[in-house]
Write an enzyme that holds these catalytic residues in place. Structure first.
Site, PDB file in Angstrom:
ATOM      1  N   LYS A 184       7.218  -8.625  14.498  1.00 11.30           N
ATOM      2  CA  LYS A 184       6.362  -9.645  13.889  1.00 11.30           C
ATOM      3  C   LYS A 184       7.156 -10.928  13.659  1.00 11.30           C
ATOM      4  O   LYS A 184       8.287 -10.895  13.192  1.00 11.30           O
ATOM      5  CB  LYS A 184       5.799  -9.115  12.565  1.00 11.30           C
ATOM      6  CG  LYS A 184       4.919  -7.875  12.739  1.00 11.30           C
ATOM      7  CD  LYS A 184       4.495  -7.266  11.427  1.00 11.30           C
ATOM      8  CE  LYS A 184       5.664  -6.664  10.687  1.00 11.30           C
ATOM      9  NZ  LYS A 184       5.247  -5.904   9.485  1.00 11.30           N
ATOM     10  N   THR A 216       1.518 -14.209   0.336  1.00 11.78           N
ATOM     11  CA  THR A 216       1.616 -13.325   1.497  1.00 11.78           C
ATOM     12  C   THR A 216       2.052 -11.909   1.116  1.00 11.78           C
ATOM     13  O   THR A 216       2.556 -11.166   1.965  1.00 11.78           O
ATOM     14  CB  THR A 216       2.615 -13.906   2.514  1.00 11.78           C
ATOM     15  OG1 THR A 216       3.888 -14.113   1.860  1.00 11.78           O
ATOM     16  CG2 THR A 216       2.122 -15.227   3.076  1.00 11.78           C
ATOM     17  N   GLY A 218       2.144  -8.212   0.755  1.00 10.88           N
ATOM     18  CA  GLY A 218       1.456  -7.092   1.389  1.00 10.88           C
ATOM     19  C   GLY A 218       0.986  -7.337   2.806  1.00 10.88           C
ATOM     20  O   GLY A 218       0.240  -6.527   3.362  1.00 10.88           O
ATOM     21  N   THR A 219       1.431  -8.433   3.434  1.00 10.99           N
ATOM     22  CA  THR A 219       0.943  -8.729   4.782  1.00 10.99           C
ATOM     23  C   THR A 219       1.365  -7.662   5.796  1.00 10.99           C
ATOM     24  O   THR A 219       0.571  -7.276   6.663  1.00 10.99           O
ATOM     25  CB  THR A 219       1.439 -10.101   5.257  1.00 10.99           C
ATOM     26  OG1 THR A 219       2.860 -10.183   5.080  1.00 10.99           O
ATOM     27  CG2 THR A 219       0.780 -11.219   4.484  1.00 10.99           C
ATOM     28  N   GLY A 220       2.605  -7.193   5.706  1.00 15.08           N
ATOM     29  CA  GLY A 220       3.068  -6.189   6.661  1.00 15.08           C
ATOM     30  C   GLY A 220       2.315  -4.886   6.538  1.00 15.08           C
ATOM     31  O   GLY A 220       1.911  -4.283   7.547  1.00 15.08           O
ATOM     32  N   CYS A 221       2.094  -4.439   5.316  1.00 12.91           N
ATOM     33  CA  CYS A 221       1.329  -3.207   5.077  1.00 12.91           C
ATOM     34  C   CYS A 221      -0.087  -3.356   5.612  1.00 12.91           C
ATOM     35  O   CYS A 221      -0.622  -2.467   6.290  1.00 12.91           O
ATOM     36  CB  CYS A 221       1.278  -2.899   3.582  1.00 12.91           C
ATOM     37  SG  CYS A 221       2.874  -2.772   2.764  1.00 12.91           S
TER      38      CYS A 221
END
Length: 272
Positions: A184, A216, A218-221
């Site tokens: 990412k 932002t 928690g964007t990866g989760c």
């Protein structure tokens, strides 16, 4: 029948990341969410202050309870803080999901591994000694692994400054045995946030505008849970990532300015 997606991760008392974010993302993408909690964290939009790992037998019991009752269409993993937890989760995934050779994505329930390593406040969410276990035991089971730039640097043992660097890192991580790697690009500079996918010996790029916001959390989760859900719906890998990329971009665009730090993405931005 509604597709049933299992998330295996730590909890977030602030509600923006971890299990809580996964459940929201799975629901927003049209799936039914089940969960196995690995750790309990004390965190909010500012920082993670404490974490407690659940006992291995309890983690295993949660996984057995889900797999013996539900038709699990896909799995997403998040925070697996210790080598013991990584080993237990890997063992249960091998037990409950029949493994096939690399390159036959549609022949088993997809496994999306989000290698959660450290929080925005620099709290370690994966012990250093567990990285070797992650590489040896869990990554080879993965349909897709979704590291951010920092995580990809640790896994590939190389610096990432450009998309070409991301390509090299993705190829190195793929050599660990997973089917596909999505590096990412949210932490790289530029007007576009570009994610680099290495799959089947080919490169794919997923671009979206870079939104100027600090909210932002928690964007990866959220992104990885959305991908897992789209795969459960039967989408091909690139199609699933494309749909999830559009979803997370809108969730960031409509992020919630709550708390005193990095506010959470808005998982249900389409609902008034």
């Amino acid at each position: 029948m509604m597709k049933q997606i299992l998330t295996i991760a730590g909890s977030d008392s602030g509600g923006g990341a971890g299990i809580q974010a996964d459940i929201k993302a799975i629901s927003a993408n049209g799936g039914f969410a089940m969960s196995a909690i690995t750790s309990v964290t004390a965190q909010n939009t500012v920082a993670v202050t404490r974490a407690f790992d659940l006992p291995i037998p309890l983690i295993e019991a949660q996984l057995d309870a889900v797999f013996t009752d539900f038709a699990v269409a896909s799995v997403k993993t998040g925070m697996l803080s210790s080598s013991e937890i990584v080993a237990a989760v890997s063992r249960k995934l091998r037990q409950h999901i029949p493994q096939t050779s690399v390159g036959v994505l549609s022949k088993r329930a997809p496994i999306v591994v989000d290698p959660v390593m450290i929080s925005k406040s620099r709290f370690p969410l994966l012990k250093e000694e567990a990285i070797a276990s992650l590489k040896a035991e869990l990554i080879p089971l993965a349909t897709l692994i979704t590291p951010n730039v920092y995580e990809a640097e640790l896994l590939a043992q190389r610096d990432i400054q450009t998309n070409e660097d991301a390509k090299a890192a993705a190829q190195a991580i793929a050599a660990l045995g997973c089917e596909a790697v999505l590096v990412k690009g949210g932490h790289l500079g530029g007007a576009l946030a570009t994610d680099v996918l290495y799959f089947g010996g080919e490169w794919h790029f997923f671009e979206a505008e870079r939104i100027d916001t600090q909210n932002t959390h928690g964007t990866g989760c959220t992104y990885s849970a959305a991908i897992a859900t789209q795969l459960a719906h039967g989408k091909e890998l690139t199609e699933a990532i494309c749909a999830a990329k559009a979803y997370i971009t809108n969730a960031i665009r409509h992020a919630l300015d709550i708390g005193h730090g990095h506010g959470p993405t808005n998982h249900f931005y389409g609902i008034v």
